[in-house]
Design a protein around this motif. Structure first.
Motif, PDB file in Angstrom:
ATOM      1  N   MET A  96      56.788  -1.893-107.203  1.00 14.62           N
ATOM      2  CA  MET A  96      55.367  -2.160-107.074  1.00 14.62           C
ATOM      3  C   MET A  96      54.808  -2.873-108.298  1.00 14.62           C
ATOM      4  O   MET A  96      54.124  -3.882-108.184  1.00 14.62           O
ATOM      5  N   LEU A  97      55.104  -2.354-109.482  1.00 18.23           N
ATOM      6  CA  LEU A  97      54.558  -2.958-110.694  1.00 18.23           C
ATOM      7  C   LEU A  97      55.168  -4.334-110.950  1.00 18.23           C
ATOM      8  O   LEU A  97      54.493  -5.244-111.423  1.00 18.23           O
ATOM      9  N   ASN A  98      56.453  -4.486-110.648  1.00 22.97           N
ATOM     10  CA  ASN A  98      57.086  -5.808-110.802  1.00 22.97           C
ATOM     11  C   ASN A  98      56.400  -6.826-109.901  1.00 22.97           C
ATOM     12  O   ASN A  98      56.163  -7.973-110.276  1.00 22.97           O
ATOM     13  N   GLN A  99      56.093  -6.403-108.676  1.00 21.85           N
ATOM     14  CA  GLN A  99      55.450  -7.310-107.729  1.00 21.85           C
ATOM     15  C   GLN A  99      54.014  -7.594-108.128  1.00 21.85           C
ATOM     16  O   GLN A  99      53.534  -8.727-108.025  1.00 21.85           O
ATOM     17  N   ALA A 100      53.314  -6.571-108.604  1.00 23.82           N
ATOM     18  CA  ALA A 100      51.897  -6.735-108.915  1.00 23.82           C
ATOM     19  C   ALA A 100      51.652  -7.489-110.213  1.00 23.82           C
ATOM     20  O   ALA A 100      50.738  -8.313-110.298  1.00 23.82           O
ATOM     21  N   LYS A 156      39.582  -0.197-104.953  1.00 19.24           N
ATOM     22  CA  LYS A 156      38.740  -0.015-106.132  1.00 19.24           C
ATOM     23  C   LYS A 156      39.583   0.414-107.327  1.00 19.24           C
ATOM     24  O   LYS A 156      39.386  -0.058-108.454  1.00 19.24           O
ATOM     25  N   ALA A 157      40.525   1.342-107.076  1.00 21.14           N
ATOM     26  CA  ALA A 157      41.403   1.795-108.152  1.00 21.14           C
ATOM     27  C   ALA A 157      42.234   0.638-108.689  1.00 21.14           C
ATOM     28  O   ALA A 157      42.455   0.520-109.901  1.00 21.14           O
ATOM     29  N   ASN A 168      47.134  14.773-108.589  1.00 20.15           N
ATOM     30  CA  ASN A 168      48.402  15.372-108.164  1.00 20.15           C
ATOM     31  C   ASN A 168      49.581  14.459-108.488  1.00 20.15           C
ATOM     32  O   ASN A 168      49.448  13.236-108.545  1.00 20.15           O
ATOM     33  N   ASN A 169      50.738  15.089-108.683  1.00 18.86           N
ATOM     34  CA  ASN A 169      51.941  14.310-108.953  1.00 18.86           C
ATOM     35  C   ASN A 169      52.641  13.941-107.651  1.00 18.86           C
ATOM     36  O   ASN A 169      52.582  14.620-106.698  1.00 18.86           O
ATOM     37  N   ASP A 170      53.371  12.800-107.653  1.00 18.58           N
ATOM     38  CA  ASP A 170      54.193  12.430-106.480  1.00 18.58           C
ATOM     39  C   ASP A 170      55.183  11.277-106.741  1.00 18.58           C
ATOM     40  O   ASP A 170      55.959  11.385-107.635  1.00 18.58           O
ATOM     41  N   ARG A 171      55.177  10.042-106.169  1.00 11.96           N
ATOM     42  CA  ARG A 171      56.330   9.114-105.974  1.00 11.96           C
ATOM     43  C   ARG A 171      56.317   7.613-106.402  1.00 11.96           C
ATOM     44  O   ARG A 171      55.389   7.204-107.013  1.00 11.96           O
ATOM     45  N   LEU A 207      49.621   9.773-112.570  1.00 13.39           N
ATOM     46  CA  LEU A 207      49.763   9.634-111.123  1.00 13.39           C
ATOM     47  C   LEU A 207      51.203   9.859-110.715  1.00 13.39           C
ATOM     48  O   LEU A 207      52.119   9.714-111.515  1.00 13.39           O
ATOM     49  N   GLY A 208      51.399  10.193-109.467  1.00 14.31           N
ATOM     50  CA  GLY A 208      52.746  10.297-108.935  1.00 14.31           C
ATOM     51  C   GLY A 208      53.180   8.996-108.296  1.00 14.31           C
ATOM     52  O   GLY A 208      52.369   8.086-108.103  1.00 14.31           O
ATOM     53  N   PRO A 209      54.455   8.891-107.961  1.00 12.33           N
ATOM     54  CA  PRO A 209      54.989   7.641-107.410  1.00 12.33           C
ATOM     55  C   PRO A 209      54.283   7.145-106.161  1.00 12.33           C
ATOM     56  O   PRO A 209      54.075   5.959-105.997  1.00 12.33           O
ATOM     57  N   LYS A 210      53.918   8.043-105.234  1.00 11.71           N
ATOM     58  CA  LYS A 210      53.263   7.592-104.011  1.00 11.71           C
ATOM     59  C   LYS A 210      51.922   6.933-104.310  1.00 11.71           C
ATOM     60  O   LYS A 210      51.595   5.886-103.754  1.00 11.71           O
ATOM     61  N   GLU A 211      51.142   7.576-105.194  1.00 15.32           N
ATOM     62  CA  GLU A 211      49.844   7.015-105.526  1.00 15.32           C
ATOM     63  C   GLU A 211      49.982   5.670-106.232  1.00 15.32           C
ATOM     64  O   GLU A 211      49.259   4.714-105.943  1.00 15.32           O
ATOM     65  N   VAL A 212      50.933   5.593-107.164  1.00 14.61           N
ATOM     66  CA  VAL A 212      51.132   4.346-107.905  1.00 14.61           C
ATOM     67  C   VAL A 212      51.599   3.240-106.972  1.00 14.61           C
ATOM     68  O   VAL A 212      51.183   2.087-107.084  1.00 14.61           O
ATOM     69  N   GLN A 213      52.456   3.599-106.016  1.00 14.28           N
ATOM     70  CA  GLN A 213      52.932   2.599-105.065  1.00 14.28           C
ATOM     71  C   GLN A 213      51.776   2.031-104.254  1.00 14.28           C
ATOM     72  O   GLN A 213      51.643   0.812-104.091  1.00 14.28           O
TER      73      GLN A 213
END
Length: 331
Positions: free
Chosen positions: A81-85, A10-11, A73-76, A30-36
């Motif tokens: 990911m963005l290049n692929q998406a 959904k996000a 929360n912050n993370d990873r 967002l942190g890196p983990k969430e963005v990934q």
């Protein structure tokens, strides 16, 4: 209706529908983990009906309609990911806005970098600075960073991480100043708790199995008491025996059967039985058959599969879905 989509999906739908500028404003919180994870979901989306997009947006508005802000929360990780998406050209704008925002401190930005990049940045720094930076990273990223150092340096850093407790604000500011040509961050006046034996154990959990064994032997030779403390705090595959049944069931929903078969080839019968009893009778029978039919497997493959399952377990624990190492049941 957006039924059938996970929260992550959904996000992903919501962000793709917003456009680069608005998506960037959200993603930088967002942190890196969430963005990934969101980016991976974005890359899997295909021909989403307009009705479903509208439903996702409607659900989102219903959830946040009575809130004044969204706490995240912050993370990873983000770049790949963005290049692929979105493709390299479109992703570049988002990457620049997110990674090089003036709201991001030098140390926080290191968490978004490739482990090799971080290793090169700190390679010639004082060992204590190296230890502080490694302590600041997420355990899995820290373990990857350590893999780019030789045995002697790796041992020194882990020993220093274990000895850390608190760090003066001036020291943290010094690390930010070291990177000020690219990043900047607000000053802090409070002591920051970093490192410690638990931090060292968390990093050890993510280190390659062979390197982990060699490093633990070296720590034991230098300080047997410290090695025992780290070992006691590490969560290894056999510790799944201590996870409540509900937690095992949650983990099993997140892993592939083929991966589980390989991992269980190296597990004792007690742990295998715990896995079987948390599956349906039919699924347990099929798993037993797969295990019996599985030929010899290299130890390195077993260890790799076990590490992947442990990574899933730690992620679920971080998200509050399960508890590791025993303790009270979730309610």
């Amino acid at each position: 209706m957006s039924d059938g989509l996970t929260d992550i999906e959904k996000a992903a739908v919501l962000l793709i529908s917003l456009g680069e500028s608005d998506a960037a404003e959200i993603l930088k919180h967002l942190g890196p983990k969430e963005v990934q994870r969101i980016g991976e979901a974005m890359s899997r989306l295909d021909n989403v009906p307009q009705s479903r997009v509208e439903s996702v947006v409607s659900d989102f508005l219903d959830v946040v309609g009575d809130q004044t802000g969204i706490g995240i929360n912050n993370d990873r990780y983000i770049r790949a990911m963005l290049n692929q998406a979105l493709g390299e050209d479109k992703a570049k704008t988002l990457i620049d806005r997110i990674l090089f925002s003036t709201n991001t401190s030098g140390l926080d930005t290191l968490r978004w970098m490739d482990a090799r990049q971080v290793a090169e940045i700190i390679r010639f720094e004082h060992p204590q600075i190296q230890a502080v930076i490694v302590s600041y990273l997420e355990p899995d990223q820290a373990a990857n960073v350590l893999s780019f150092f030789d045995d002697k340096v790796r041992l020194d850093i882990v020993m220093r991480v274990a000895a850390l407790d608190q760090i003066q604000p001036q020291a943290l500011q010094e690390l930010n100043d070291m990177l000020e040509s690219q990043f900047s961050g607000p000053r802090s006046t409070q002591l920051t708790r970093l490192g410690g034996v638990k931090s060292a154990a968390n990093i050890m959990n993510f280190i390659d199995t062979q390197i982990e064994a060699e490093l633990m032997d070296a720590i034991k030779e230098s300080d047997e008491g410290l090695a025992n403390q780290i070992s006691d705090l590490m969560f290894v595959f056999d510790n799944l025996l201590d996870v409540e049944d509900r937690g095992i069931q949650v983990i099993l929903r997140e892993i592939q059967t083929d991966q589980l078969v390989v991992a269980l080839k190296g597990a004792d019968s007690q742990l295998q039985e715990k896995i079987f009893k948390n599956m349906s009778k039919r699924a347990a029978e099929l798993l037993r058959d797969d295990l019996e039919a599985k030929g010899p497997v290299r130890i390195s493959e077993v260890e790799s599969a076990q590490k992947e399952i442990l990574n899933v377990a730690r992620r679920l624990a971080d998200e509050g879905e399960i508890t590791l190492g025993g303790g009270d049941d979730m309610i």
